[in-house]
Write a protein that holds these residues in place. Structure first.
Motif, mmCIF file in Angstrom:
data_model
loop_
_atom_site.group_PDB
_atom_site.id
_atom_site.type_symbol
_atom_site.label_atom_id
_atom_site.label_comp_id
_atom_site.label_asym_id
_atom_site.label_seq_id
_atom_site.Cartn_x
_atom_site.Cartn_y
_atom_site.Cartn_z
ATOM 1 N N ASP A 48 0.556 -1.254 0.196
ATOM 2 C CA ASP A 48 -0.110 0.029 0.015
ATOM 3 C C ASP A 48 0.885 1.223 -0.102
ATOM 4 O O ASP A 48 1.972 1.182 0.096
ATOM 5 N N SER A 49 0.180 2.338 -0.031
ATOM 6 C CA SER A 49 1.029 3.664 -0.037
ATOM 7 C C SER A 49 1.255 4.222 1.299
ATOM 8 O O SER A 49 1.812 5.531 1.218
ATOM 9 N N ASP A 50 0.985 3.749 2.331
ATOM 10 C CA ASP A 50 1.113 4.366 3.713
ATOM 11 C C ASP A 50 2.356 4.875 3.903
ATOM 12 O O ASP A 50 2.798 5.956 4.057
ATOM 13 N N LEU A 51 3.285 3.915 4.002
ATOM 14 C CA LEU A 51 4.614 4.332 4.244
ATOM 15 C C LEU A 51 5.184 5.462 2.973
ATOM 16 O O LEU A 51 5.839 6.392 3.500
ATOM 17 N N LEU A 52 4.832 5.080 1.872
ATOM 18 C CA LEU A 52 5.223 6.061 0.654
ATOM 19 C C LEU A 52 4.801 7.608 1.101
ATOM 20 O O LEU A 52 5.441 8.461 1.034
ATOM 21 N N HIS A 53 3.570 7.758 1.663
ATOM 22 C CA HIS A 53 3.133 8.897 2.067
ATOM 23 C C HIS A 53 3.730 9.759 3.012
ATOM 24 O O HIS A 53 4.037 10.835 2.830
ATOM 25 N N VAL A 54 4.219 8.999 3.941
ATOM 26 C CA VAL A 54 4.997 9.457 5.334
ATOM 27 C C VAL A 54 6.265 9.945 4.736
ATOM 28 O O VAL A 54 6.918 11.047 5.157
ATOM 29 N N ILE A 55 7.030 9.082 3.716
ATOM 30 C CA ILE A 55 8.243 9.389 3.339
ATOM 31 C C ILE A 55 8.294 10.579 2.387
ATOM 32 O O ILE A 55 8.781 11.618 2.313
ATOM 33 N N GLU A 56 7.201 10.788 1.581
ATOM 34 C CA GLU A 56 7.120 12.062 0.491
ATOM 35 C C GLU A 56 6.896 13.227 1.376
ATOM 36 O O GLU A 56 7.494 14.161 1.375
ATOM 37 N N THR A 57 6.224 13.037 2.560
ATOM 38 C CA THR A 57 6.006 14.284 3.457
ATOM 39 C C THR A 57 7.329 14.581 4.105
ATOM 40 O O THR A 57 7.734 15.860 4.195
ATOM 41 N N SER A 58 8.069 13.686 4.485
ATOM 42 C CA SER A 58 9.614 13.712 4.894
ATOM 43 C C SER A 58 10.617 14.447 4.147
ATOM 44 O O SER A 58 11.224 15.114 4.666
ATOM 45 N N SER A 59 10.377 14.063 3.051
ATOM 46 C CA SER A 59 11.439 14.381 1.842
ATOM 47 C C SER A 59 10.970 15.736 1.269
ATOM 48 O O SER A 59 11.737 16.076 0.335
ATOM 49 N N THR A 60 9.894 16.179 1.442
ATOM 50 C CA THR A 60 9.466 17.615 0.841
ATOM 51 C C THR A 60 9.767 18.796 1.815
ATOM 52 O O THR A 60 9.419 19.728 1.587
ATOM 53 N N SER A 61 10.658 18.532 2.601
ATOM 54 C CA SER A 61 10.991 19.625 3.984
ATOM 55 C C SER A 61 11.651 20.602 3.192
ATOM 56 O O SER A 61 12.146 20.729 2.351
ATOM 57 N N GLN A 62 11.045 22.019 3.770
ATOM 58 C CA GLN A 62 11.944 23.108 3.253
ATOM 59 C C GLN A 62 13.298 23.238 3.875
ATOM 60 O O GLN A 62 13.930 24.108 3.420
ATOM 61 N N ASN A 63 13.897 22.313 4.610
ATOM 62 C CA ASN A 63 15.042 22.304 5.345
ATOM 63 C C ASN A 63 16.175 21.847 4.574
ATOM 64 O O ASN A 63 17.386 21.994 4.688
ATOM 65 N N ARG A 64 15.695 21.264 3.240
ATOM 66 C CA ARG A 64 16.702 20.741 2.356
ATOM 67 C C ARG A 64 16.874 21.652 1.160
ATOM 68 O O ARG A 64 15.947 22.111 0.458
ATOM 69 N N ARG A 65 18.334 21.874 0.640
ATOM 70 C CA ARG A 65 18.618 22.387 -0.509
ATOM 71 C C ARG A 65 17.986 21.790 -1.807
ATOM 72 O O ARG A 65 17.238 22.232 -2.714
ATOM 73 N N GLN A 66 18.257 20.380 -2.036
ATOM 74 C CA GLN A 66 17.916 19.583 -2.959
ATOM 75 C C GLN A 66 17.466 18.119 -2.591
ATOM 76 O O GLN A 66 18.330 17.265 -2.863
ATOM 77 N N PRO A 67 16.346 17.853 -2.090
ATOM 78 C CA PRO A 67 15.950 16.577 -1.794
ATOM 79 C C PRO A 67 16.008 15.713 -2.925
ATOM 80 O O PRO A 67 15.444 16.381 -3.836
ATOM 81 N N LEU A 68 16.095 14.454 -2.704
ATOM 82 C CA LEU A 68 15.915 13.477 -3.775
ATOM 83 C C LEU A 68 15.249 12.266 -3.443
ATOM 84 O O LEU A 68 15.729 11.524 -2.705
ATOM 85 N N THR A 69 14.302 11.736 -3.982
ATOM 86 C CA THR A 69 13.658 10.494 -3.838
ATOM 87 C C THR A 69 13.718 9.602 -5.139
ATOM 88 O O THR A 69 13.444 10.148 -6.031
ATOM 89 N N LEU A 70 14.254 8.526 -4.897
ATOM 90 C CA LEU A 70 14.463 7.445 -5.905
ATOM 91 C C LEU A 70 13.790 6.443 -5.750
ATOM 92 O O LEU A 70 13.988 5.643 -4.757
ATOM 93 N N TYR A 71 12.675 6.170 -6.567
ATOM 94 C CA TYR A 71 12.097 4.917 -6.477
ATOM 95 C C TYR A 71 12.550 3.917 -7.605
ATOM 96 O O TYR A 71 12.742 4.380 -8.589
ATOM 97 N N THR A 72 12.805 2.718 -7.003
ATOM 98 C CA THR A 72 13.339 1.681 -7.983
ATOM 99 C C THR A 72 12.709 0.552 -7.845
ATOM 100 O O THR A 72 12.089 0.097 -6.806
#
Length: 150
Positions: free
Chosen positions: A112-136
């Motif tokens: 399901d997408s529960d974990l993915l939703h939490v991860i996406e929220t955590s990686s869209t932080s304004q504290n990061r210059r250039q966050p990257l999420t790579l799904y493989t």
């Protein structure tokens, strides 16, 4: 900021992802970087982590600058106060992450997408210059998974 990488099995996906994670830890220049590899299970996430650890330990250029914590599946880069860890699939414990880079392996195995939703929220932080999420993932078929959630 987000990439999707689909490759057939046994074509070097884990090795490529491991190298990218080490770059996110040591080469990106991000202070306090939080680099993670995740998957539907901690064992699956450990495949990419273990490959990265082998690469780092084999590098005479990297090993003096890293601290290895095998019991926590973590590699530390003290000069920038950065960490690279393997994640479990336990959703509630991921709320406080401040992800700078994430490699999420075998996306098709995530039911399901529960974990993915939490991860996406955590990686869209304004504290990061250039966050990257790579799904493989390897190729998926018509079973319930995060790859084909409508």
């Amino acid at each position: 900021r987000v990439a999707y990488f689909e490759v057939p099995k046994k074509n070097g996906k884990s090795a490529l992802c491991s190298g990218l994670c080490l770059y996110g830890l040591c080469g990106d220049g991000e202070q306090g970087a939080e680099v993670y590899c995740g998957a539907a299970s901690r064992e699956q996430a450990a495949i990419v982590f273990d490959e990265a650890e082998k690469m780092a330990r084999a590098s005479a250029d990297l090993v003096p600058y890293l601290t290895f914590v095998p019991s926590r599946k973590a590699i530390l880069f003290p000069s920038t106060n950065s960490i690279y860890k393997a994640l479990s699939a336990d959703v509630p414990t991921k709320e406080g992450l401040n992800i700078s880079m994430l490699v999420y392996d075998e996306l098709h195995a995530q039911a399901d997408s529960d974990l993915l939703h939490v991860i996406e929220t955590s990686s869209t932080s304004q504290n990061r210059r250039q966050p990257l999420t790579l799904y493989t993932t390897t190729a998926d078929y018509d079973r319930p998974s995060a790859c084909n959630v409508k």
